[in-house]
Design a protein around this motif. Sequence first.
Motif, PDB file in Angstrom:
ATOM      1  N   ARG A 187      -1.772   0.718  16.673  1.00 47.11           N
ATOM      2  CA  ARG A 187      -1.058   1.762  17.422  1.00 47.11           C
ATOM      3  C   ARG A 187      -1.324   1.517  18.901  1.00 47.11           C
ATOM      4  NH1 ARG A 187      -4.987   6.376  18.195  1.00 47.11           N
ATOM      5  NH2 ARG A 187      -6.826   5.857  16.959  1.00 47.11           N
ATOM      6  N   PHE A 188      -0.395   1.879  19.757  1.00 44.93           N
ATOM      7  CA  PHE A 188      -0.556   1.606  21.186  1.00 44.93           C
ATOM      8  C   PHE A 188       0.265   2.602  21.990  1.00 44.93           C
ATOM      9  CE2 PHE A 188       3.187  -0.649  19.851  1.00 44.93           C
ATOM     10  CZ  PHE A 188       4.068  -0.536  20.911  1.00 44.93           C
ATOM     11  N   ASP A 189      -0.007   2.649  23.275  1.00 45.27           N
ATOM     12  CA  ASP A 189       0.758   3.484  24.208  1.00 45.27           C
ATOM     13  C   ASP A 189       1.650   2.597  25.061  1.00 45.27           C
ATOM     14  OD1 ASP A 189      -0.323   5.965  23.484  1.00 45.27           O
ATOM     15  OD2 ASP A 189      -2.011   5.762  24.874  1.00 45.27           O
ATOM     16  N   TYR A 190       2.944   2.931  25.117  1.00 42.63           N
ATOM     17  CA  TYR A 190       3.812   2.254  26.081  1.00 42.63           C
ATOM     18  C   TYR A 190       3.299   2.524  27.496  1.00 42.63           C
ATOM     19  CZ  TYR A 190       7.087   3.076  22.139  1.00 42.63           C
ATOM     20  OH  TYR A 190       7.685   3.171  20.909  1.00 42.63           O
ATOM     21  N   SER A 191       3.694   1.686  28.437  1.00 41.46           N
ATOM     22  CA  SER A 191       3.350   1.954  29.841  1.00 41.46           C
ATOM     23  C   SER A 191       3.910   3.323  30.245  1.00 41.46           C
ATOM     24  CB  SER A 191       3.902   0.858  30.743  1.00 41.46           C
ATOM     25  OG  SER A 191       5.295   0.679  30.533  1.00 41.46           O
ATOM     26  N   GLY A 192       3.138   4.032  31.065  1.00 41.66           N
ATOM     27  CA  GLY A 192       3.544   5.370  31.479  1.00 41.66           C
ATOM     28  C   GLY A 192       3.328   6.435  30.428  1.00 41.66           C
ATOM     29  N   HIS A 193       2.738   6.052  29.299  1.00 39.99           N
ATOM     30  CA  HIS A 193       2.437   6.982  28.219  1.00 39.99           C
ATOM     31  C   HIS A 193       0.929   6.948  27.940  1.00 39.99           C
ATOM     32  CE1 HIS A 193       6.731   6.307  27.513  1.00 39.99           C
ATOM     33  NE2 HIS A 193       6.758   7.288  26.632  1.00 39.99           N
ATOM     34  N   GLY A 194       0.374   8.076  27.545  1.00 34.14           N
ATOM     35  CA  GLY A 194      -1.008   8.116  27.082  1.00 34.14           C
ATOM     36  C   GLY A 194      -1.983   7.457  28.031  1.00 34.14           C
ATOM     37  N   GLN A 195      -2.738   6.497  27.503  1.00 36.90           N
ATOM     38  CA  GLN A 195      -3.806   5.858  28.276  1.00 36.90           C
ATOM     39  C   GLN A 195      -3.368   4.568  28.959  1.00 36.90           C
ATOM     40  OE1 GLN A 195      -7.540   5.717  25.769  1.00 36.90           O
ATOM     41  NE2 GLN A 195      -6.252   6.815  24.322  1.00 36.90           N
ATOM     42  N   ASP A 226      11.518  -1.644  29.484  1.00 34.28           N
ATOM     43  CA  ASP A 226      10.086  -1.811  29.761  1.00 34.28           C
ATOM     44  C   ASP A 226       9.267  -1.535  28.503  1.00 34.28           C
ATOM     45  OD1 ASP A 226      10.692  -2.288  32.415  1.00 34.28           O
ATOM     46  OD2 ASP A 226      10.345  -0.214  33.027  1.00 34.28           O
ATOM     47  N   TRP A 227       9.596  -0.462  27.815  1.00 36.82           N
ATOM     48  CA  TRP A 227       8.814  -0.082  26.640  1.00 36.82           C
ATOM     49  C   TRP A 227       9.048  -1.056  25.486  1.00 36.82           C
ATOM     50  CZ3 TRP A 227      11.112   5.260  28.023  1.00 36.82           C
ATOM     51  CH2 TRP A 227      10.452   5.749  29.171  1.00 36.82           C
ATOM     52  N   PHE A 228      10.245  -1.611  25.408  1.00 39.81           N
ATOM     53  CA  PHE A 228      10.500  -2.683  24.442  1.00 39.81           C
ATOM     54  C   PHE A 228       9.637  -3.906  24.769  1.00 39.81           C
ATOM     55  CE2 PHE A 228      12.995  -6.699  24.432  1.00 39.81           C
ATOM     56  CZ  PHE A 228      12.780  -7.040  23.104  1.00 39.81           C
ATOM     57  N   GLU A 229       9.558  -4.278  26.043  1.00 38.14           N
ATOM     58  CA  GLU A 229       8.716  -5.411  26.440  1.00 38.14           C
ATOM     59  C   GLU A 229       7.255  -5.146  26.111  1.00 38.14           C
ATOM     60  OE1 GLU A 229      11.445  -6.911  30.242  1.00 38.14           O
ATOM     61  OE2 GLU A 229       9.657  -5.676  30.571  1.00 38.14           O
ATOM     62  N   ASP A 230       6.800  -3.905  26.307  1.00 36.95           N
ATOM     63  CA  ASP A 230       5.428  -3.546  25.951  1.00 36.95           C
ATOM     64  C   ASP A 230       5.202  -3.745  24.454  1.00 36.95           C
ATOM     65  OD1 ASP A 230       5.181  -2.757  28.605  1.00 36.95           O
ATOM     66  OD2 ASP A 230       5.338  -0.609  28.162  1.00 36.95           O
ATOM     67  N   ALA A 231       6.156  -3.256  23.653  1.00 34.41           N
ATOM     68  CA  ALA A 231       6.028  -3.364  22.200  1.00 34.41           C
ATOM     69  C   ALA A 231       6.059  -4.823  21.752  1.00 34.41           C
ATOM     70  CB  ALA A 231       7.144  -2.575  21.524  1.00 34.41           C
ATOM     71  N   LEU A 232       6.928  -5.612  22.374  1.00 32.53           N
ATOM     72  CA  LEU A 232       7.023  -7.030  22.021  1.00 32.53           C
ATOM     73  C   LEU A 232       5.709  -7.745  22.311  1.00 32.53           C
ATOM     74  CD1 LEU A 232       8.841  -9.371  21.061  1.00 32.53           C
ATOM     75  CD2 LEU A 232       9.505  -9.698  23.459  1.00 32.53           C
ATOM     76  N   ALA A 233       5.116  -7.443  23.462  1.00 34.41           N
ATOM     77  CA  ALA A 233       3.827  -8.051  23.807  1.00 34.41           C
ATOM     78  C   ALA A 233       2.745  -7.612  22.828  1.00 34.41           C
ATOM     79  CB  ALA A 233       3.432  -7.671  25.234  1.00 34.41           C
ATOM     80  N   ALA A 234       2.752  -6.339  22.450  1.00 35.62           N
ATOM     81  CA  ALA A 234       1.739  -5.839  21.523  1.00 35.62           C
ATOM     82  C   ALA A 234       1.858  -6.517  20.161  1.00 35.62           C
ATOM     83  CB  ALA A 234       1.858  -4.324  21.385  1.00 35.62           C
ATOM     84  N   VAL A 235       3.082  -6.591  19.637  1.00 32.81           N
ATOM     85  CA  VAL A 235       3.271  -7.164  18.303  1.00 32.81           C
ATOM     86  C   VAL A 235       2.963  -8.657  18.297  1.00 32.81           C
ATOM     87  CG1 VAL A 235       4.967  -7.664  16.507  1.00 32.81           C
ATOM     88  CG2 VAL A 235       4.911  -5.404  17.566  1.00 32.81           C
ATOM     89  N   THR A 236       3.464  -9.376  19.292  1.00 29.65           N
ATOM     90  CA  THR A 236       3.302 -10.836  19.271  1.00 29.65           C
ATOM     91  C   THR A 236       1.887 -11.267  19.632  1.00 29.65           C
ATOM     92  OG1 THR A 236       4.153 -10.989  21.541  1.00 29.65           O
ATOM     93  CG2 THR A 236       5.739 -11.270  19.749  1.00 29.65           C
ATOM     94  N   THR A 237       1.171 -10.467  20.405  1.00 26.85           N
ATOM     95  CA  THR A 237      -0.170 -10.844  20.850  1.00 26.85           C
ATOM     96  C   THR A 237      -1.274 -10.289  19.958  1.00 26.85           C
ATOM     97  OG1 THR A 237       0.640 -10.817  23.139  1.00 26.85           O
ATOM     98  CG2 THR A 237      -1.737 -10.854  22.831  1.00 26.85           C
TER      99      THR A 237
END
Length: 246
Positions: free
Chosen positions: A56-64, A76-87
């Motif tokens: 589980r993670f927080d998109y940029s500008g969300h949560g922590q 932006d939030w799609f790019e965050d999710a893509l980085a999280a899943v692939t990394t």
Amino acid sequence: MTDTLTTPQGRRIAYHRTAGQGPGVVFLGGFMSDMTGTKAVYLQDWAERTGRAFLRFDYSGHGQSSGAFTDGSIGDWFEDALAAVTTLTDGPQILVGSSMGGWISLLLARVIPDRIAGLVGIAPAPDFTEDSMWAGFSPAQREALLAQGQITIPSDYSPEGYPVTRRLIEEGRSRLVLRAPLPLPFPVRILQGTADTDVPPAVALRLMDHADCPDLRVTLVKGADHRFSTPACLAMIAAAVDEVSG
């Protein structure tokens, strides 16, 4: 323990990862929500009990995570999710997308279909910036948004309302998924409450009609609202993840 990932775009993403067996499960939250919500925490507890890998993670500008919410956009939030899943994950993953997270999941499906073993949408909200927000704005709201760059709309989840930026609307138009072919070559389950006033059942039915998917089912839950967080609803989410896991 919460860790952080720096995306290729330089945003710092907070995440919590649970080790376990695959296929892993990734929770993608909604608009202005964070990874401490009821559904995310429930799924983590479920993953720990069943020995499943979970993220589980927080998109940029969300949560922590870093950044201001009003600087962000769907892309932006799609790019965050893509980085999280692939990394942060290995092998096939089950994406569990709640509301806006359902849209983000569909964007991921377009670019990394080979990494996705299945998808569970909880009141998924594809294209909501255009079909719900912009389409529902009055002429005065549209004029104010274009002139001032930001307006605030009422919300049942925040007494201050939700800030909506011109960039959110305009950038979102480049991320729409219901206007072009949408192949989903894996099992998909959509869970939708009939009492959801934020994302009505018609959206789930439109998505089902539009997607090219050999194994897609929509479950309508009478009386469930957009939170979809009662004990019965939470159990349905876990069961759907099990079902698409094979």
